[in-house]
Each structure stands twice: as structure tokens, then as C-alpha cells.
Scaffold this active site. Structure first.
Site, mmCIF file in Angstrom:
data_model
loop_
_atom_site.group_PDB
_atom_site.id
_atom_site.type_symbol
_atom_site.label_atom_id
_atom_site.label_comp_id
_atom_site.label_asym_id
_atom_site.label_seq_id
_atom_site.Cartn_x
_atom_site.Cartn_y
_atom_site.Cartn_z
ATOM 1 C CB SER A 31 -0.870 0.024 1.257
ATOM 2 O OG SER A 31 -1.537 -1.196 1.402
ATOM 3 C CG ASP A 86 4.304 -2.754 1.205
ATOM 4 O OD1 ASP A 86 3.828 -1.651 0.857
ATOM 5 O OD2 ASP A 86 3.857 -3.394 2.179
ATOM 6 N N GLY A 87 5.874 -0.311 -0.245
ATOM 7 C CA GLY A 87 6.542 0.934 0.134
ATOM 8 C C GLY A 87 7.021 0.851 1.579
ATOM 9 C CG ASP A 89 5.742 4.898 6.674
ATOM 10 O OD1 ASP A 89 5.235 5.640 5.820
ATOM 11 O OD2 ASP A 89 5.121 3.980 7.227
ATOM 12 C CE LYS A 99 5.163 -2.112 4.671
ATOM 13 N NZ LYS A 99 4.741 -0.961 3.833
ATOM 14 N N GLY A 100 3.300 1.444 8.019
ATOM 15 C CA GLY A 100 2.044 1.709 8.725
ATOM 16 C C GLY A 100 1.626 3.155 8.689
ATOM 17 N N GLY A 102 0.219 4.444 6.412
ATOM 18 C CA GLY A 102 -1.125 4.384 5.819
ATOM 19 C C GLY A 102 -2.036 3.413 6.554
ATOM 20 C CD GLU A 108 1.594 -1.903 4.165
ATOM 21 O OE1 GLU A 108 1.409 -1.081 3.265
ATOM 22 O OE2 GLU A 108 2.127 -1.603 5.244
#
Ligand SMILES: O=C(CO)[C@H](O)[C@H](O)COP(=O)(O)O
Length: 252
Positions: A31, A86-87, A89, A99-100, A102, A108
Site C-alpha cells: 500500500s 511494498d513501500g 516509511d 511501515k504503517g 497508511g 502488509e
């Protein structure tokens, strides 16, 4: 297209070009705002995709797969994924990441763990030595709504995040609600603590009511960062770092 968007797209294109092999059939899609470029690059493979199934990590990536007309699947049908993109942060020197941002990190992480190969894509701002350098809002933690106040108290009092807070929605009154109907807490930690993300991740995960922690440790095989000058920096598991000049047409 802005410089940041160009960097995201460069990273995504290079990551797909290097890691999506013709034999790969089951693909995890994470995401965020970098992942659409992953889908764009995969889509350009055309006919090769007709035998593939794409497993999204949430509402946003499901829409990306559906609107590209690609085959949609779920992780309960395909618990083994060939490669997940995946992207992130932020990504540290050892490929640990936050991550997270979003609020999607539970699903994920499931897609990352199910994958034989987990690949991160991001712009240059996310490439750091230690987590928490630029991404200062804290570690995202998905919690069961019933337990959120107790978890906040544990984080503030015992685990060492005195400013941990419930993430509030922007265009809705009340808290952010994840795709799993849970709440999100953001918990900042001292720099020294963030130098050992595995230890703090394990501590947080032991708190009853925590569903998942947005620290992904020892999971990624490589991270691709698009740079402002049009190059892509690749950090690989084991410590290798290289910079390449991609041959993809750089979007203006
Ligand atoms: O973890 C995520 C969502 O929960 C995203 O992958 C992360 O926030 C990175 O997003 P972007 O590509 O927009 O920077």
C-alpha cells in the site's frame, strides 16, 4: 510530475525490472503512494500477467489491481507468494523498516511474511541509517479498539513512549480505523531504542491488545530508493549498496 514522484516511480520501475521474473505467478502488492508505480510497471508486462494473480494488502491496492484489469486473489487462497512489493516509511542500513503510515501494516506484514522475496520501494527521503531519523511520528501500532486505552498506558508508562497517541482521522470525527476495523497508535521512541528495532518490536508485540507493530525486521531482500538525480540506490540484504542509472525512460 514532481521530483519526489519521479523518485518513487524510478524506484518502483527498477525494483520490478530486477525482481519480477517470468516464472513468478503470485504477486503481493502493498500500500501507499509508491505502489501505484509498481502496478504501472507490472501492467506494462502485458500478456505475461494473464497467468498471474495479485494479492493486495488493503482497499487501496485492491482498487489498483482491479482498475488495471489484473487478476485478484487473496492470501487465504495463496499463502505462498512469489514476490511482494511494498513501500516503506523509512528503511535503515540493515533493511529494517517502519511501515504503517497508511495504517495497512498488519496485512502488509502478512504479505511480506508469505513472500519468498520481499522488496521495498521508496523515494530517497526514506533511506536512513537509523529508523526514526525523518519519520518522527512514531512506530505505528494496530490495536484492538477495546484495548486501546490500556495499550496506550502500557506504552507511555512501561515501554518508554511517553508521547504515544491514538491516530485521529482527518476528514472524519474520531480515530483512524484500519481495513481490519482496528485503531492505530503512533509511538515515538528515543533514537537509542530505534537503533535496535527488533527488540522494541518484540516488546510492543507482547502487549495484550496489540495486533501488529509497524516495524518489519529482517524481512526485506532489497530496498530500492529513487534519487533526485535520476539514479536508484539499492540496499541489499547482507549490507551491499549500489547505485544504478536505470535505463527506463525517466518521466518528466
Ligand atoms: O506502510 C505503508 C502503509 O501502511 C506504506 O507502504 C508506507 O506508508 C509508505 O507509503 P508511501 O509509498 O506513500 O511513502
Amino acid at each position: 510530475m514532481s521530483g519526489i514522484e519521479r523518485s518513487k516511480r524510478l524506484a518502483a520501475f527498477a525494483a520490478v525490472d530486477e525482481n519480477l521474473l517470468a516464472k513468478h505467478r503470485v504477486i503481493g502488492i502493498g500500500s501507499g503512494s509508491t505502489v501505484p508505480y509498481v502496478v504501472e510497471r507490472i501492467f506494462s508486462r502485458g500478456e505475461e500477467n494473464k497467468d498471474r494473480v495479485f494479492i493486495p494488502s488493503g482497499f487501496q491496492s485492491k482498487e489498483l489491481v482491479v482498475s488495471a484489469g489484473m487478476n485478484l486473489g487473496d492470501v487465504d487462497q495463496y499463502p505462498i507468494i512469489d514476490v511482494t512489493f511494498d513501500g516503506a516509511d523509512e528503511v535503515d542500513a540493515n533493511l529494517n523498516c517502519i511501515k504503517g503510515g497508511g495504517a495497512c501494516h498488519l496485512r502488509e506484514k502478512v504479505l511480506a511474511e508469505a513472500a519468498k522475496i520481499f522488496i521495498l520501494v521508496a523515494d530517497y527521503r526514506k533511506n536512513v541509517e537509523f529508523l526514526g531519523t525523518n519519520f518522527s511520528q512514531g512506530v505505528p501500532i494496530e490495536v484492538v479498539p477495546f484495548a486501546y486505552a490500556k495499550v496506550l498506558q502500557n506504552l507511555r508508562g512501561v515501554v518508554g513512549s511517553p508521547t504515544a497517541s491514538l491516530r485521529m482521522a482527518v476528514k472524519k470525527a474520531g480515530p483512524v480505523v484500519s481495513d481490519n476495523a482496528n485503531f492505530i497508535i503512533d509511538a515515538p521512541f528515543d533514537r537509542e531504542v530505534m537503533k535496535d528495532p527488533y527488540t522494541i518490536m518484540a516488546k510492543i508485540k507482547m502487549i495484550t491488545g496489540v495486533v501488529e507493530v509497524g516495524l518489519f525486521c529482517h524481512m526485506a531482500k532489497a530496498a530500492y530508493f529513487g534519487n533526485e538525480d535520476g539514479t536508484v540506490t539499492i540496499k541489499r540484504r547482507g549490507g551491499g549498496v549500489e547505485t544504478l542509472q536505470p535505463e527506463v525512460a525517466t518521466p518528466q
